[in-house]
Design a protein around this motif. Structure first.
Motif, short mmCIF file in Angstrom:
data_model
loop_
_atom_site.label_atom_id
_atom_site.label_comp_id
_atom_site.label_asym_id
_atom_site.label_seq_id
_atom_site.Cartn_x
_atom_site.Cartn_y
_atom_site.Cartn_z
N UNK A 1 2.40 38.27 5.61
CA UNK A 1 3.33 37.82 6.64
C UNK A 1 4.41 38.89 6.81
N UNK A 2 4.74 39.14 8.04
CA UNK A 2 5.79 40.10 8.36
C UNK A 2 7.16 39.52 8.01
N UNK A 3 8.14 40.37 7.71
CA UNK A 3 9.48 39.85 7.43
C UNK A 3 10.13 39.22 8.66
N UNK A 4 9.56 39.45 9.84
CA UNK A 4 10.05 38.82 11.06
C UNK A 4 8.87 38.15 11.74
N UNK A 5 9.00 36.86 12.04
CA UNK A 5 7.87 36.11 12.58
C UNK A 5 8.36 34.81 13.22
N UNK A 6 7.43 34.09 13.81
CA UNK A 6 7.73 32.79 14.40
C UNK A 6 6.84 31.74 13.75
N UNK A 7 7.30 30.50 13.74
CA UNK A 7 6.51 29.36 13.25
C UNK A 7 6.31 28.34 14.35
N UNK A 8 7.33 28.15 15.17
CA UNK A 8 7.35 27.09 16.16
C UNK A 8 7.08 27.61 17.55
N UNK A 9 6.81 26.70 18.47
CA UNK A 9 6.62 27.04 19.87
C UNK A 9 7.94 27.08 20.63
N UNK A 10 9.07 26.84 19.96
CA UNK A 10 10.36 26.78 20.64
C UNK A 10 11.03 28.14 20.79
N UNK A 11 10.39 29.20 20.31
CA UNK A 11 10.93 30.54 20.44
C UNK A 11 11.82 30.99 19.30
N UNK A 12 11.98 30.17 18.27
CA UNK A 12 12.80 30.55 17.13
C UNK A 12 12.13 31.67 16.35
N UNK A 13 12.89 32.72 16.09
CA UNK A 13 12.42 33.85 15.31
C UNK A 13 12.97 33.71 13.90
N UNK A 14 12.11 33.84 12.92
CA UNK A 14 12.53 33.77 11.52
C UNK A 14 12.58 35.19 10.95
N UNK A 15 13.71 35.52 10.33
CA UNK A 15 13.87 36.82 9.67
C UNK A 15 14.00 36.56 8.18
N UNK A 16 12.97 36.92 7.47
CA UNK A 16 12.97 36.71 6.02
C UNK A 16 12.85 38.05 5.33
N UNK A 17 13.86 38.84 5.53
CA UNK A 17 13.88 40.18 4.96
C UNK A 17 14.94 40.20 3.87
N UNK A 24 15.88 48.68 7.90
CA UNK A 24 16.66 48.04 8.97
C UNK A 24 15.89 47.89 10.27
N UNK A 25 14.87 48.72 10.51
CA UNK A 25 14.10 48.59 11.75
C UNK A 25 13.40 47.24 11.86
N UNK A 26 13.22 46.54 10.73
CA UNK A 26 12.57 45.24 10.77
C UNK A 26 13.49 44.15 11.33
N UNK A 27 14.73 44.50 11.63
CA UNK A 27 15.67 43.53 12.21
C UNK A 27 15.86 43.75 13.71
N UNK A 28 15.14 44.71 14.29
CA UNK A 28 15.28 44.95 15.72
C UNK A 28 14.35 44.04 16.51
N UNK A 29 14.75 43.75 17.73
CA UNK A 29 13.92 42.95 18.61
C UNK A 29 12.60 43.67 18.90
N UNK A 31 10.88 45.45 16.90
CA UNK A 31 9.96 45.29 15.77
C UNK A 31 9.14 44.01 15.92
N UNK A 32 9.78 42.95 16.39
CA UNK A 32 9.06 41.69 16.59
C UNK A 32 7.90 41.89 17.58
N UNK A 33 8.17 42.56 18.67
CA UNK A 33 7.12 42.81 19.66
C UNK A 33 6.04 43.73 19.08
N UNK A 34 6.45 44.66 18.25
CA UNK A 34 5.49 45.56 17.59
C UNK A 34 4.55 44.76 16.69
N UNK A 35 5.10 43.81 15.95
CA UNK A 35 4.30 42.94 15.08
C UNK A 35 3.29 42.16 15.92
N UNK A 36 3.72 41.71 17.09
CA UNK A 36 2.83 40.96 18.00
C UNK A 36 1.83 41.88 18.71
N UNK A 37 2.05 43.20 18.63
CA UNK A 37 1.18 44.14 19.33
C UNK A 37 1.42 44.15 20.83
#
Length: 84
Positions: A1-17, A24-29, A31-37
């Motif tokens: 699991x990535x340190x930044x991810x989602x669980x819900x359909x409500x758009x909440x982003x979880x940062x577990x870093x 620090x790049x794992x806290x950028x917006x 990075x989230x899109x990069x994880x999603x491809x």
């Protein structure tokens, strides 16, 4: 699991870093899109790019923000990305 991810359909982003200072790049917006491809930058979100048909606009906590993929996210941020 990535340190930044989602669980819900409500758009909440979880940062577990537990060591954000180490990557620090794992806290950028972006990075989230990069994880999603997915594409996200100041001119495009997914396949929607600035053109005569629309423009990408991002607000953070009710204020327009121009950092896009470089934006460092914070707890409780409300980030809205619109193509209109």
């Amino acid at each position: 699991m990535s340190p930044i991810h989602t669980h819900e359909d409500d758009g909440t982003i979880h940062m577990e870093n537990n060591k954000p200072y180490a990557k620090p790049e794992t806290l950028t917006l972006g990075y989230l899109f990069k994880v999603w491809g997915k594409t996200f930058n100041s001119t495009c979100i997914f396949e929607y790019c600035n053109s005569e048909e629309g423009t990408l606009i991002m607000t953070v906590n009710g204020h327009q923000n121009f950092e896009f993929e470089s934006y460092f996210m914070h707890d409780k941020d409300e980030i809205i990305i619109e193509y209109k």
